[in-house]
Design an enzyme around this catalytic site. Sequence first.
Site, PDB file in Angstrom:
ATOM      1  N   TRP A 166       0.818  -1.218   0.000  1.00 17.75           N
ATOM      2  CA  TRP A 166       0.000   0.000   0.000  1.00 17.75           C
ATOM      3  C   TRP A 166       0.848   1.262   0.000  1.00 17.75           C
ATOM      4  O   TRP A 166       0.338   2.341  -0.197  1.00 17.75           O
ATOM      5  CB  TRP A 166      -0.910   0.016   1.249  1.00 17.75           C
ATOM      6  N   ASN A 167       2.166   1.173   0.258  1.00 17.84           N
ATOM      7  CA  ASN A 167       2.899   2.423   0.530  1.00 17.84           C
ATOM      8  C   ASN A 167       3.234   3.228  -0.733  1.00 17.84           C
ATOM      9  O   ASN A 167       3.362   4.439  -0.664  1.00 17.84           O
ATOM     10  CB  ASN A 167       4.132   2.180   1.408  1.00 17.84           C
ATOM     11  N   ARG A 175       6.125  -0.577 -11.655  1.00 23.65           N
ATOM     12  CA  ARG A 175       7.487  -1.134 -11.647  1.00 23.65           C
ATOM     13  C   ARG A 175       7.460  -2.621 -12.017  1.00 23.65           C
ATOM     14  O   ARG A 175       8.464  -3.190 -12.402  1.00 23.65           O
ATOM     15  CB  ARG A 175       8.087  -0.932 -10.240  1.00 23.65           C
ATOM     16  N   LYS A 190      -2.403  -8.169  -7.862  1.00 25.54           N
ATOM     17  CA  LYS A 190      -3.165  -8.198  -6.602  1.00 25.54           C
ATOM     18  C   LYS A 190      -2.626  -7.068  -5.734  1.00 25.54           C
ATOM     19  O   LYS A 190      -1.588  -7.205  -5.080  1.00 25.54           O
ATOM     20  CB  LYS A 190      -2.958  -9.553  -5.912  1.00 25.54           C
ATOM     21  N   ALA A 192      -2.582  -4.145  -2.609  1.00 26.87           N
ATOM     22  CA  ALA A 192      -2.911  -4.204  -1.180  1.00 26.87           C
ATOM     23  C   ALA A 192      -4.365  -3.796  -0.968  1.00 26.87           C
ATOM     24  O   ALA A 192      -4.889  -2.917  -1.663  1.00 26.87           O
ATOM     25  CB  ALA A 192      -1.989  -3.263  -0.409  1.00 26.87           C
ATOM     26  N   SER A 245       6.340  -7.089   2.947  1.00 25.57           N
ATOM     27  CA  SER A 245       7.167  -7.348   4.130  1.00 25.57           C
ATOM     28  C   SER A 245       7.987  -8.629   3.965  1.00 25.57           C
ATOM     29  O   SER A 245       7.596  -9.542   3.225  1.00 25.57           O
ATOM     30  CB  SER A 245       6.267  -7.458   5.358  1.00 25.57           C
ATOM     31  N   GLU A 266      10.861  -8.066  -3.433  1.00 23.57           N
ATOM     32  CA  GLU A 266      11.294  -6.752  -2.932  1.00 23.57           C
ATOM     33  C   GLU A 266      10.733  -6.633  -1.530  1.00 23.57           C
ATOM     34  O   GLU A 266       9.532  -6.395  -1.354  1.00 23.57           O
ATOM     35  CB  GLU A 266      10.752  -5.634  -3.831  1.00 23.57           C
ATOM     36  N   CYS A 300      10.236   1.543   2.165  1.00 24.92           N
ATOM     37  CA  CYS A 300      11.180   0.461   2.461  1.00 24.92           C
ATOM     38  C   CYS A 300      12.601   0.992   2.521  1.00 24.92           C
ATOM     39  O   CYS A 300      13.455   0.433   3.191  1.00 24.92           O
ATOM     40  CB  CYS A 300      11.063  -0.628   1.402  1.00 24.92           C
ATOM     41  N   GLU A 397      11.729  -2.594  11.119  1.00 18.96           N
ATOM     42  CA  GLU A 397      11.310  -1.404  10.361  1.00 18.96           C
ATOM     43  C   GLU A 397      10.352  -0.581  11.206  1.00 18.96           C
ATOM     44  O   GLU A 397       9.380  -1.128  11.738  1.00 18.96           O
ATOM     45  CB  GLU A 397      10.519  -1.849   9.131  1.00 18.96           C
ATOM     46  N   SER A 457      15.952   6.132  -5.575  1.00 18.38           N
ATOM     47  CA  SER A 457      15.060   5.440  -6.507  1.00 18.38           C
ATOM     48  C   SER A 457      15.080   6.107  -7.879  1.00 18.38           C
ATOM     49  O   SER A 457      14.951   7.326  -7.970  1.00 18.38           O
ATOM     50  CB  SER A 457      13.626   5.463  -5.974  1.00 18.38           C
TER      51      SER A 457
HETATM   52  P1  NAP Z   1       2.568  -6.917   3.424  1.00 13.18           P
HETATM   53  O1  NAP Z   1       1.713  -7.018   4.623  1.00 13.18           O
HETATM   54  O2  NAP Z   1       3.646  -7.916   3.246  1.00 13.18           O
HETATM   55  O3  NAP Z   1       1.566  -6.938   2.169  1.00 13.18           O
HETATM   56  C1  NAP Z   1       2.023  -6.757   0.857  1.00 13.18           C
HETATM   57  C2  NAP Z   1       1.059  -7.410  -0.107  1.00 13.18           C
HETATM   58  O4  NAP Z   1       1.016  -8.804   0.163  1.00 13.18           O
HETATM   59  C3  NAP Z   1      -0.382  -6.920   0.010  1.00 13.18           C
HETATM   60  O5  NAP Z   1      -0.958  -6.913  -1.272  1.00 13.18           O
HETATM   61  C4  NAP Z   1      -1.028  -7.986   0.872  1.00 13.18           C
HETATM   62  O6  NAP Z   1      -2.405  -8.137   0.657  1.00 13.18           O
HETATM   63  C5  NAP Z   1      -0.311  -9.219   0.361  1.00 13.18           C
HETATM   64  N1  NAP Z   1      -0.325 -10.338   1.297  1.00 13.18           N
HETATM   65  C6  NAP Z   1      -0.282 -10.307   2.644  1.00 13.18           C
HETATM   66  N2  NAP Z   1      -0.292 -11.570   3.131  1.00 13.18           N
HETATM   67  C7  NAP Z   1      -0.346 -12.406   2.062  1.00 13.18           C
HETATM   68  C8  NAP Z   1      -0.399 -13.816   1.913  1.00 13.18           C
HETATM   69  N3  NAP Z   1      -0.378 -14.652   2.966  1.00 13.18           N
HETATM   70  N4  NAP Z   1      -0.457 -14.326   0.673  1.00 13.18           N
HETATM   71  C9  NAP Z   1      -0.466 -13.512  -0.403  1.00 13.18           C
HETATM   72  N5  NAP Z   1      -0.434 -12.164  -0.329  1.00 13.18           N
HETATM   73  C10 NAP Z   1      -0.369 -11.610   0.902  1.00 13.18           C
HETATM   74  O7  NAP Z   1       3.301  -5.509   3.324  1.00 13.18           O
HETATM   75  P2  NAP Z   1       2.677  -4.058   3.433  1.00 13.18           P
HETATM   76  O8  NAP Z   1       2.391  -3.776   4.857  1.00 13.18           O
HETATM   77  O9  NAP Z   1       1.576  -3.893   2.430  1.00 13.18           O
HETATM   78  O10 NAP Z   1       3.884  -3.172   2.899  1.00 13.18           O
HETATM   79  C11 NAP Z   1       4.910  -2.737   3.703  1.00 13.18           C
HETATM   80  C12 NAP Z   1       6.138  -3.628   3.516  1.00 13.18           C
HETATM   81  O11 NAP Z   1       6.535  -3.616   2.152  1.00 13.18           O
HETATM   82  C13 NAP Z   1       7.334  -3.119   4.295  1.00 13.18           C
HETATM   83  O12 NAP Z   1       8.005  -4.192   4.881  1.00 13.18           O
HETATM   84  C14 NAP Z   1       8.204  -2.468   3.206  1.00 13.18           C
HETATM   85  O13 NAP Z   1       9.559  -2.401   3.528  1.00 13.18           O
HETATM   86  C15 NAP Z   1       7.934  -3.375   2.049  1.00 13.18           C
HETATM   87  N6  NAP Z   1       8.244  -2.694   0.782  1.00 13.18           N
HETATM   88  C16 NAP Z   1       9.356  -3.090   0.102  1.00 13.18           C
HETATM   89  C17 NAP Z   1       9.704  -2.434  -1.067  1.00 13.18           C
HETATM   90  C18 NAP Z   1      10.934  -2.843  -1.825  1.00 13.18           C
HETATM   91  O14 NAP Z   1      11.046  -2.461  -2.985  1.00 13.18           O
HETATM   92  N7  NAP Z   1      11.860  -3.604  -1.255  1.00 13.18           N
HETATM   93  C19 NAP Z   1       8.902  -1.397  -1.562  1.00 13.18           C
HETATM   94  C20 NAP Z   1       7.777  -1.028  -0.837  1.00 13.18           C
HETATM   95  C21 NAP Z   1       7.451  -1.693   0.336  1.00 13.18           C
HETATM   96  P3  NAP Z   1      -3.499  -7.531   1.690  1.00 13.18           P
HETATM   97  O15 NAP Z   1      -3.277  -6.074   1.690  1.00 13.18           O
HETATM   98  O16 NAP Z   1      -4.781  -7.917   1.072  1.00 13.18           O
HETATM   99  O17 NAP Z   1      -3.212  -8.179   3.012  1.00 13.18           O
END
Ligand code: NAP
Length: 493
Positions: A166-167, A175, A190, A192, A245, A266, A300, A397, A457
């Site tokens: 979502w961020n 991307r 899919k 967030a 995450s 990522e 991130c 984080e 970035s």
């Molecule tokens: P998240 O909780 O891991 O969720 C990310 C995505 O995964 C959402 O679409 C979520 O869907 C889905 N998801 C969650 N549980 C799942 C499962 N069991 N099976 C399949 N899909 C699942 O992360 P977030 O809170 O949205 O984002 C923040 C994290 O993203 C931070 O850790 C940040 O560092 C990381 N991030 C990394 C980068 C990079 O380029 N390295 C860039 C941006 C963000 P739902 O929303 O429907 O639960």
Amino acid sequence: MNIHSLPETHSLESIGFHHREGLYINREWRAAAGGETIQVVDPSTETVLAHVADASVEDGIAAVDAASAAADSWRNTAPRTRSEILRRAFELMNARAEMLAQLISLENGKALRDARGEVSYAAEFFRWNAEEAVRIKGDFGFAPSGANRIIVDYEPIGIALLITPWNFPAAMATRKIAPALAAGCTVILKPASETPLTAYALAALLEEAGVPPGVVNVLTTSKADDVTGAIMRDPRVRKLSFTGSTGVGRHLLAKAAHSVLSCSMELGGNAPLIVFDDADLDVAIEGAMVAKMRNAGEACTAANRLYVHEEIYDEFARRLVARMDTLVVGPGVNPETECGPMITRKAVEKIDHLVSDAVSRGAKRICGGEITAGSGYFYPPTVLGDVSLDAAMAHEEIFGPVAPLTRFSSEEELINLANNTEYGLASYIFSRDVSRAMRVARRIESGMVAINRGLMSDPAAPFGGVKQSGLGREGGAHGVLEYLEAKYLAVSI
Ligand code: NAP
């Protein structure tokens, strides 16, 4: 400073966004098979902005059917045609930039200035990959034995499942979508559950740009594990690209093992920001503000640990607090806002817990550090001094507007501090001594290092992490390779 006023553009209608409640499958807007919906909440006001369809496993498989039916024709579409569609998407995105920025700001809460930056960054992935689509090359050579020619051809990997956070609701989607389409893959996105509207806006924009039915499909679901699990088990799907995450990334990697899916990951970060005693403090403060406060710390790449040389620590802390304390906090869509709300109440509680934990271990609250009362998921810009190495925030984080300062005295100590984490996404170094900065950059375990700047970035550069921050790279010449397979042809001479 806090502002509470909401501009007139505080609704989907007023920004000119035409919301359709359905899933986007095969270029049609359809209700979820079970008829259920998900609420989209405005984090600035805690009110419901809209509802989107809540896909079931059946809908997930319908998206695979659509992506599969379109796959052959899309991979055989001339690269120039794919390129021109991506170029049109870039132009349309720029033409709609203000509406998209307001939409992002409404559903994610981020300050409009950050949302505008995101739209411009996100659009660049379409332009960059429009250029990549016509530059995909193979290799040609002779076997050392002289028996045959070695020809290496690059082919689209197949149907790709793209899961985004979502961020950065626009940029994390473009991307992935842009290089996948450039490579000739069809996709299922899919997004967030907190920020689905931007993803659906992108689907409509890609349709207008000329993307054929089934090439891009978007579905939202409250049952992410079941729905994406069914998609990943379908043998027609060959790729998973995930941004989110580290915990969810690990879980998905284990699930991907079932079908031996190609995975790009990522994941989370824990970026150190290092200020040496010879740094230009104006540059370091400016860089720290960007690295920490872009997106209110919900990035991130956000600076998560600020290591400042003991000789300049007090002066750096004084100047940083002067900047943090005067930031305007308020609803993202208010043009004056510099720090919007967090995404959810749960996110605010996590930040608060990390701050209390650090304070209980001896950190000083220099500014901020208390949850803001009232509606909306606000947390104030916060600076903590002398954060100890055993504080939870030194290892996790924060994902919020909290800058934890720690002193260091030697380069060797600093390297150990910086690398003492399971993450390895981004780091920042401030020093006037370029050879020192380069030497430290080489020893730091992270996929990206910014030197004397707070932002790295760039769609033209490879973005990604080492250690548990991920696998693979997005952007630059590497981005499209994540969606291609090398095929080797041995040809008798
Ligand atoms: P998240 O909780 O891991 O969720 C990310 C995505 O995964 C959402 O679409 C979520 O869907 C889905 N998801 C969650 N549980 C799942 C499962 N069991 N099976 C399949 N899909 C699942 O992360 P977030 O809170 O949205 O984002 C923040 C994290 O993203 C931070 O850790 C940040 O560092 C990381 N991030 C990394 C980068 C990079 O380029 N390295 C860039 C941006 C963000 P739902 O929303 O429907 O639960």
